[in-house]
Design an enzyme around this catalytic site. Structure first.
Site, PDB file in Angstrom:
ATOM      1  N   ALA A  85       0.859  -1.262  -0.101  1.00 39.04           N
ATOM      2  CA  ALA A  85       0.042   0.214   0.100  1.00 39.04           C
ATOM      3  C   ALA A  85       0.912   1.290  -0.186  1.00 39.04           C
ATOM      4  O   ALA A  85       2.096   1.098   0.169  1.00 39.04           O
ATOM      5  CB  ALA A  85      -1.133  -0.138   1.033  1.00 39.04           C
ATOM      6  N   GLU A 105      -5.959  -5.027  -8.408  1.00 38.66           N
ATOM      7  CA  GLU A 105      -5.603  -5.153  -7.092  1.00 38.66           C
ATOM      8  C   GLU A 105      -6.878  -5.139  -6.289  1.00 38.66           C
ATOM      9  O   GLU A 105      -7.189  -5.721  -5.361  1.00 38.66           O
ATOM     10  CB  GLU A 105      -4.738  -4.154  -6.598  1.00 38.66           C
ATOM     11  CG  GLU A 105      -3.233  -4.440  -6.750  1.00 38.66           C
ATOM     12  CD  GLU A 105      -2.486  -3.227  -6.513  1.00 38.66           C
ATOM     13  OE1 GLU A 105      -1.247  -3.454  -6.588  1.00 38.66           O
ATOM     14  OE2 GLU A 105      -2.789  -2.138  -6.125  1.00 38.66           O
TER      15      GLU A 105
HETATM   16  C1  5RP Z   1       0.558  -0.769  -6.931  1.00 41.05           C
HETATM   17  C2  5RP Z   1       0.258  -0.656  -5.437  1.00 41.05           C
HETATM   18  C3  5RP Z   1       1.435  -0.841  -4.451  1.00 41.05           C
HETATM   19  O1  5RP Z   1       1.061  -1.929  -3.602  1.00 41.05           O
HETATM   20  C4  5RP Z   1       1.876   0.244  -3.771  1.00 41.05           C
HETATM   21  O2  5RP Z   1       2.437   1.351  -4.566  1.00 41.05           O
HETATM   22  C5  5RP Z   1       3.273   0.065  -2.812  1.00 41.05           C
HETATM   23  O3  5RP Z   1       4.295  -0.198  -3.572  1.00 41.05           O
HETATM   24  P1  5RP Z   1       5.615  -0.452  -2.804  1.00 41.05           P
HETATM   25  O4  5RP Z   1       5.643  -1.839  -2.084  1.00 41.05           O
HETATM   26  O5  5RP Z   1       6.709  -0.434  -3.859  1.00 41.05           O
HETATM   27  O6  5RP Z   1       6.191   0.600  -2.096  1.00 41.05           O
HETATM   28  O7  5RP Z   1      -0.739  -0.208  -4.858  1.00 41.05           O
HETATM   29  O8  5RP Z   1      -0.360  -0.309  -7.466  1.00 41.05           O
END
Ligand code: 5RP
Length: 228
Positions: A85, A105
């Site tokens: 997230a 998602e």
């Molecule tokens: C993708 C998302 C990812 O879960 C979110 O951006 C977190 O990414 P990261 O683990 O690289 O910080 O929502 O659409």
């Protein structure tokens, strides 16, 4: 600041929920990539699971790790889903979509009673919208109209630009992403519904009431936030 150790720590905690015979959903992003790597090790050691990916990125990584893939058509109900997230508040509401994968998602998250979120401590906020805007996936022909409507409601709206590609980000579903900054998000539940009622918006990155538990890692330890 997120480091690989904190990502591995939360990934391992999430892996503790995955049991033989499960059908699981797998999110997208760098923290989930860490989870996929460890999941692959367990599968090669004999763990029997099937995984539904939420993006080309997670499908490719899962396949490279030898994790068998399936779809919601074959398995519309999932034992659990693990995802990352961009922001998490203390009611476990989320902003997602930093990786532009929010629509698949959210669909995959809605196929389980057990959505497990893995983040580092920089993602925990008092109020959603503190550190970033809400990603909104739009049908390309509608993007300017949707931007105009959201600006009339007081939001600052930016069409997300691609990297390694000229022009806007094109999602796995062939759409554009608007990053929408509201002065304040008082009621994420209402805003989530309000956004999705605008024609041209496919989905938005507010995930309200979906997460069951959140593992929050830093470079030393791990905290669990549970649904109240
Ligand atoms: C993708 C998302 C990812 O879960 C979110 O951006 C977190 O990414 P990261 O683990 O690289 O910080 O929502 O659409």
């Amino acid at each position: 600041m997120a480091n690989i150790e904190s990502k591995r720590r939360v990934a391992l905690a999430a892996l503790g929920h995955v049991k033989d015979g499960m059908v699981i959903g797998v999110g997208t992003g760098s923290t989930v990539s860490c989870f996929i790597e460890i999941l692959g090790e367990r599968v090669r050691e004999g763990l029997k699971i099937l995984a539904v990916p939420t993006s080309h990125q997670s499908a490719i990584l899962l396949a490279e790790q030898g994790v068998p893939l399936t779809t919601l058509t074959e398995h519309p109900s999932l034992d659990l889903v693990v995802d990352g997230a961009d922001e998490v508040d203390l009611d476990l509401n989320l902003i997602k979509g930093g990786g532009a994968a929010l629509t698949q998602e959210k669909i995959v998250a809605s196929a389980t009673e057990c959505l497990i979120i893995i983040v580092d401590s920089s993602k925990v906020v008092k109020r959603l919208g503190e550190t970033r805007g809400v990603p909104v996936e739009v049908i390309p022909m509608a993007w300017k109209l949707v931007k105009y409507k959201l600006e009339k409601k007081g939001a600052k709206v930016v069409l997300r630009e691609g990297m390694g590609k000229a022009g806007p980000v094109v999602t796995d579903n062939g759409n554009f992403i608007l990053d929408v900054n509201f002065p304040e998000i008082r009621n994420p539940d209402n805003l989530e519904r309000e956004l999705n009622s605008i024609p041209g918006i496919v989905e938005n990155g507010l995930f309200v009431g979906l997460a069951e538990l959140v593992y929050v890692g830093n470079d030393k330890d791990l905290k669990v936030l549970r649904k109240k």
